[in-house]
Design a protein around this motif. Structure first.
Motif, PDB file in Angstrom:
ATOM      1  N   GLN A  28       8.324 -42.600  -0.649  1.00 39.65           N
ATOM      2  CA  GLN A  28       8.332 -42.195  -2.199  1.00 39.65           C
ATOM      3  C   GLN A  28       8.682 -41.017  -2.608  1.00 39.65           C
ATOM      4  O   GLN A  28       9.160 -40.889  -3.963  1.00 39.65           O
ATOM      5  CB  GLN A  28       6.697 -42.984  -2.578  1.00 39.65           C
ATOM      6  CG  GLN A  28       5.899 -43.737  -2.914  1.00 39.65           C
ATOM      7  CD  GLN A  28       4.318 -44.234  -2.024  1.00 39.65           C
ATOM      8  OE1 GLN A  28       3.954 -43.261  -2.435  1.00 39.65           O
ATOM      9  NE2 GLN A  28       4.265 -45.303  -1.929  1.00 39.65           N
ATOM     10  N   HIS A  29       8.418 -39.779  -2.467  1.00 42.57           N
ATOM     11  CA  HIS A  29       9.137 -38.625  -2.674  1.00 42.57           C
ATOM     12  C   HIS A  29      10.172 -38.021  -1.905  1.00 42.57           C
ATOM     13  O   HIS A  29      10.914 -36.997  -2.459  1.00 42.57           O
ATOM     14  CB  HIS A  29       7.105 -37.751  -2.422  1.00 42.57           C
ATOM     15  CG  HIS A  29       5.636 -38.241  -2.767  1.00 42.57           C
ATOM     16  ND1 HIS A  29       5.644 -37.670  -3.754  1.00 42.57           N
ATOM     17  CD2 HIS A  29       4.762 -38.355  -2.544  1.00 42.57           C
ATOM     18  CE1 HIS A  29       4.374 -37.973  -3.897  1.00 42.57           C
ATOM     19  NE2 HIS A  29       4.395 -38.958  -3.313  1.00 42.57           N
ATOM     20  N   ASN A  30      10.175 -38.003  -1.212  1.00 39.88           N
ATOM     21  CA  ASN A  30      11.950 -37.387  -0.512  1.00 39.88           C
ATOM     22  C   ASN A  30      12.825 -38.998  -0.829  1.00 39.88           C
ATOM     23  O   ASN A  30      13.488 -38.601  -0.206  1.00 39.88           O
ATOM     24  CB  ASN A  30      11.217 -37.059   0.368  1.00 39.88           C
ATOM     25  CG  ASN A  30      10.472 -35.962   1.276  1.00 39.88           C
ATOM     26  OD1 ASN A  30       9.261 -36.395   0.840  1.00 39.88           O
ATOM     27  ND2 ASN A  30      11.077 -34.706   0.537  1.00 39.88           N
ATOM     28  N   GLY A  31      12.489 -40.072  -0.821  1.00 40.74           N
ATOM     29  CA  GLY A  31      13.204 -41.032  -0.857  1.00 40.74           C
ATOM     30  C   GLY A  31      14.146 -41.500   1.022  1.00 40.74           C
ATOM     31  O   GLY A  31      15.240 -41.693   1.444  1.00 40.74           O
ATOM     32  N   ILE A  32      12.815 -41.289   1.513  1.00 43.20           N
ATOM     33  CA  ILE A  32      13.310 -41.604   2.798  1.00 43.20           C
ATOM     34  C   ILE A  32      13.050 -43.103   3.369  1.00 43.20           C
ATOM     35  O   ILE A  32      12.148 -43.351   2.534  1.00 43.20           O
ATOM     36  CB  ILE A  32      12.915 -40.750   4.146  1.00 43.20           C
ATOM     37  CG1 ILE A  32      13.377 -39.335   3.999  1.00 43.20           C
ATOM     38  CG2 ILE A  32      12.751 -41.111   5.397  1.00 43.20           C
ATOM     39  CD1 ILE A  32      12.049 -38.555   4.463  1.00 43.20           C
ATOM     40  N   THR A  33      14.275 -43.815   3.754  1.00 35.37           N
ATOM     41  CA  THR A  33      14.636 -44.821   4.642  1.00 35.37           C
ATOM     42  C   THR A  33      14.878 -44.888   5.995  1.00 35.37           C
ATOM     43  O   THR A  33      13.967 -45.914   6.294  1.00 35.37           O
ATOM     44  CB  THR A  33      15.290 -46.448   3.781  1.00 35.37           C
ATOM     45  OG1 THR A  33      16.460 -45.815   3.373  1.00 35.37           O
ATOM     46  CG2 THR A  33      14.439 -45.800   1.492  1.00 35.37           C
ATOM     47  N   ASP A  34      15.178 -44.380   6.574  1.00 38.96           N
ATOM     48  CA  ASP A  34      15.290 -44.562   7.691  1.00 38.96           C
ATOM     49  C   ASP A  34      14.273 -44.320   8.486  1.00 38.96           C
ATOM     50  O   ASP A  34      14.239 -42.548   8.221  1.00 38.96           O
ATOM     51  CB  ASP A  34      16.785 -43.014   8.025  1.00 38.96           C
ATOM     52  CG  ASP A  34      17.525 -44.375   7.640  1.00 38.96           C
ATOM     53  OD1 ASP A  34      18.624 -45.536   8.064  1.00 38.96           O
ATOM     54  OD2 ASP A  34      18.675 -43.845   6.162  1.00 38.96           O
ATOM     55  N   VAL A  35      13.647 -44.476   9.949  1.00 39.18           N
ATOM     56  CA  VAL A  35      12.405 -44.292  10.722  1.00 39.18           C
ATOM     57  C   VAL A  35      12.744 -44.667  12.056  1.00 39.18           C
ATOM     58  O   VAL A  35      12.836 -45.447  12.347  1.00 39.18           O
ATOM     59  CB  VAL A  35      11.668 -45.467   9.454  1.00 39.18           C
ATOM     60  CG1 VAL A  35       9.913 -44.324  11.071  1.00 39.18           C
ATOM     61  CG2 VAL A  35      10.714 -45.125   8.477  1.00 39.18           C
ATOM     62  N   PHE A  36      12.626 -42.865  12.407  1.00 42.40           N
ATOM     63  CA  PHE A  36      13.161 -43.053  13.606  1.00 42.40           C
ATOM     64  C   PHE A  36      11.611 -42.972  14.686  1.00 42.40           C
ATOM     65  O   PHE A  36      11.053 -42.112  14.511  1.00 42.40           O
ATOM     66  CB  PHE A  36      14.178 -41.687  14.097  1.00 42.40           C
ATOM     67  CG  PHE A  36      15.913 -41.587  14.065  1.00 42.40           C
ATOM     68  CD1 PHE A  36      15.996 -42.222  15.284  1.00 42.40           C
ATOM     69  CD2 PHE A  36      16.284 -41.452  13.126  1.00 42.40           C
ATOM     70  CE1 PHE A  36      17.695 -42.569  14.445  1.00 42.40           C
ATOM     71  CE2 PHE A  36      17.061 -41.781  12.441  1.00 42.40           C
ATOM     72  CZ  PHE A  36      18.309 -42.043  13.130  1.00 42.40           C
ATOM     73  N   MET A  37      11.953 -43.870  15.706  1.00 45.46           N
ATOM     74  CA  MET A  37      10.458 -43.715  16.722  1.00 45.46           C
ATOM     75  C   MET A  37      11.018 -43.893  18.169  1.00 45.46           C
ATOM     76  O   MET A  37      12.181 -44.156  18.708  1.00 45.46           O
ATOM     77  CB  MET A  37      10.153 -45.415  16.705  1.00 45.46           C
ATOM     78  CG  MET A  37       8.898 -45.238  14.940  1.00 45.46           C
ATOM     79  SD  MET A  37       8.316 -46.748  14.930  1.00 45.46           S
ATOM     80  CE  MET A  37       8.295 -46.656  13.212  1.00 45.46           C
ATOM     81  N   GLU A  38      10.300 -43.946  18.814  1.00 46.69           N
ATOM     82  CA  GLU A  38      10.311 -43.321  20.874  1.00 46.69           C
ATOM     83  C   GLU A  38      10.308 -45.071  21.551  1.00 46.69           C
ATOM     84  O   GLU A  38       9.893 -45.291  21.904  1.00 46.69           O
ATOM     85  CB  GLU A  38       9.571 -42.622  21.276  1.00 46.69           C
ATOM     86  CG  GLU A  38       9.617 -41.995  22.135  1.00 46.69           C
ATOM     87  CD  GLU A  38       9.004 -41.055  22.968  1.00 46.69           C
ATOM     88  OE1 GLU A  38       8.337 -40.727  23.807  1.00 46.69           O
ATOM     89  OE2 GLU A  38       8.685 -40.122  22.187  1.00 46.69           O
ATOM     90  N   ILE A  39      11.345 -45.554  20.696  1.00 42.91           N
ATOM     91  CA  ILE A  39      11.419 -47.127  21.280  1.00 42.91           C
ATOM     92  C   ILE A  39      13.147 -47.431  21.817  1.00 42.91           C
ATOM     93  O   ILE A  39      14.035 -46.915  21.108  1.00 42.91           O
ATOM     94  CB  ILE A  39      10.886 -48.473  20.136  1.00 42.91           C
ATOM     95  CG1 ILE A  39      11.988 -47.779  18.705  1.00 42.91           C
ATOM     96  CG2 ILE A  39       9.932 -48.472  20.341  1.00 42.91           C
ATOM     97  CD1 ILE A  39      11.219 -48.832  17.660  1.00 42.91           C
TER      98      ILE A  39
END
Length: 361
Positions: A72-83
């Motif tokens: 919402q505040h930084n426009g981030i849509t890419d979410v990396f995870m340890e998978i």
């Protein structure tokens, strides 16, 4: 009179300093979800590295609150995870369709317990409201679910090349639910299939056709369980590959706290030193007082004042930080690490999340 004036000035200065203190509050909403409210200016950051605790009750809801905040505040849509890359493929398919069988047969990492189940359900509902959707990105080695993806991507009615026919038949018929994450067989199956497909890459590419790029990413993942000791390096490689291929400018990544140090050769340190994110990355690490993990044996049960040791290696007594900065009006508290008088804490990360009293799952 002079003494009183000095006292008044000191009191006012102290009040202003307290009021101006950067802080964040994780608050429980009416629907029992968690949200982050903060006066910290995160607008200058394009990347967020969150050093989390695996298997702690608080982790999934904090993770969701942070994803929503940076979206919402930084426009981030890419979410990396340890998978692994295959798990990311299945989670993205779930977020698109809502089909829970995609992430339960077999059961994926971060989908074992009720708080984790709630995380994915709430992320699915949140994602439906977005014009620009969340994308889950993997970076770790492949686990048993790689078989599910290879089977899902098989073309219907297409002749199987003789060189890989036996391997394709194995993928198509194996019962994945019988393979435990703890079993060595999981890794040996992956290595065997990887070896066959690497020997016959052309046949694999011809068979999978348009889906081969996905299959190749999974089968020829830079990160494998055999290279477990190199995970900081291989996870960094996988992140950079996706950043370059997808033109990612902003991201948030969730990794275990041991990967969150800013030392060279550690995942966070290397990402922080990358020219694309230099001075644009915020490192946030979990600390915890009186916590349990999945097995009920995690960190410092029994009312100890000592925070979780892993981020600070030999352990740091953070009772002062908790007594001074933990906001009891919040479920969890976020503060800059600069508030600590301990060099280990300040050096380790930019911000810390103060968590306490986490029950057994």
């Amino acid at each position: 009179m002079i003494r009183a004036t000095i006292f008044s000035i000191a009191f006012i200065f102290s009040s202003v300093k307290c009021f101006a203190q950067e802080t964040g509050c994780f608050k429980t909403e009416t629907d029992n979800s968690l949200s982050l409210e903060t006066n910290i200016d995160f607008s200058k950051y394009d990347a967020f590295f969150v050093g989390e605790f695996h298997g702690v009750y608080a982790t999934p809801e904090i993770k969701l609150a942070l994803i929503k905040y940076v979206n919402q505040h930084n426009g981030i849509t890419d979410v990396f995870m340890e998978i692994g890359l295959s798990a990311a493929f299945l989670y993205n398919a779930y977020l698109t369709t809502g089909d829970t069988t995609l992430i339960t047969q077999p059961l994926l990492l971060y989908r074992y317990k009720r708080p984790e189940i709630d995380f994915w359900k709430r992320l699915y509902e949140y994602n439906k409201t977005l014009d620009h959707k969340i994308t889950i990105r993997g970076m770790d080695f492949e686990r048993v679910e790689f078989l599910k993806v290879l089977k899902m991507l098989m073309p219907m009615g297409k002749d199987e090349p003789a060189e890989i026919a036996t391997t394709l038949s194995f993928i198509d018929t194996i019962n994945m639910n019988r393979i435990s994450y703890q079993d060595d067989i999981q890794d040996s199956i992956y290595e065997n299939i990887r070896s066959v497909m690497k020997q016959h890459t052309d046949a694999c590419a011809q068979y999978y056709g348009a889906n081969f790029s996905i299959v190749a990413d999974i089968l020829f993942n830079e990160n494998t369980f055999k290279r477990f000791g190199m995970r900081n390096k291989t996870m960094y490689h996988n992140m950079l590959k996706q950043i370059a291929e997808s033109g990612i400018k902003k991201l948030v990544t969730f990794n275990g706290v041991q990967h969150a140090m800013k030392d060279k050769g550690i995942l966070c340190g290397d990402l922080n030193g990358n020219k694309a994110f230099k001075n644009k990355l915020a490192d946030i690490t979990f600390t915890c007082e009186n916590c349990y993990d999945y097995n009920g044996t995690f960190s410092h049960p029994g009312g100890t004042t000592r925070a979780f040791e892993a981020p600070y290696r030999k352990g740091v007594d953070m009772s002062d930080e908790y007594s001074k900065y933990f906001n009891n009006a919040c479920k969890y508290t976020l503060v800059p690490s600069s508030v600590s008088d301990k060099r280990q804490v300040r050096k380790y990360s930019d911000y810390i999340i103060l968590i306490k009293d986490q029950p057994k799952f």
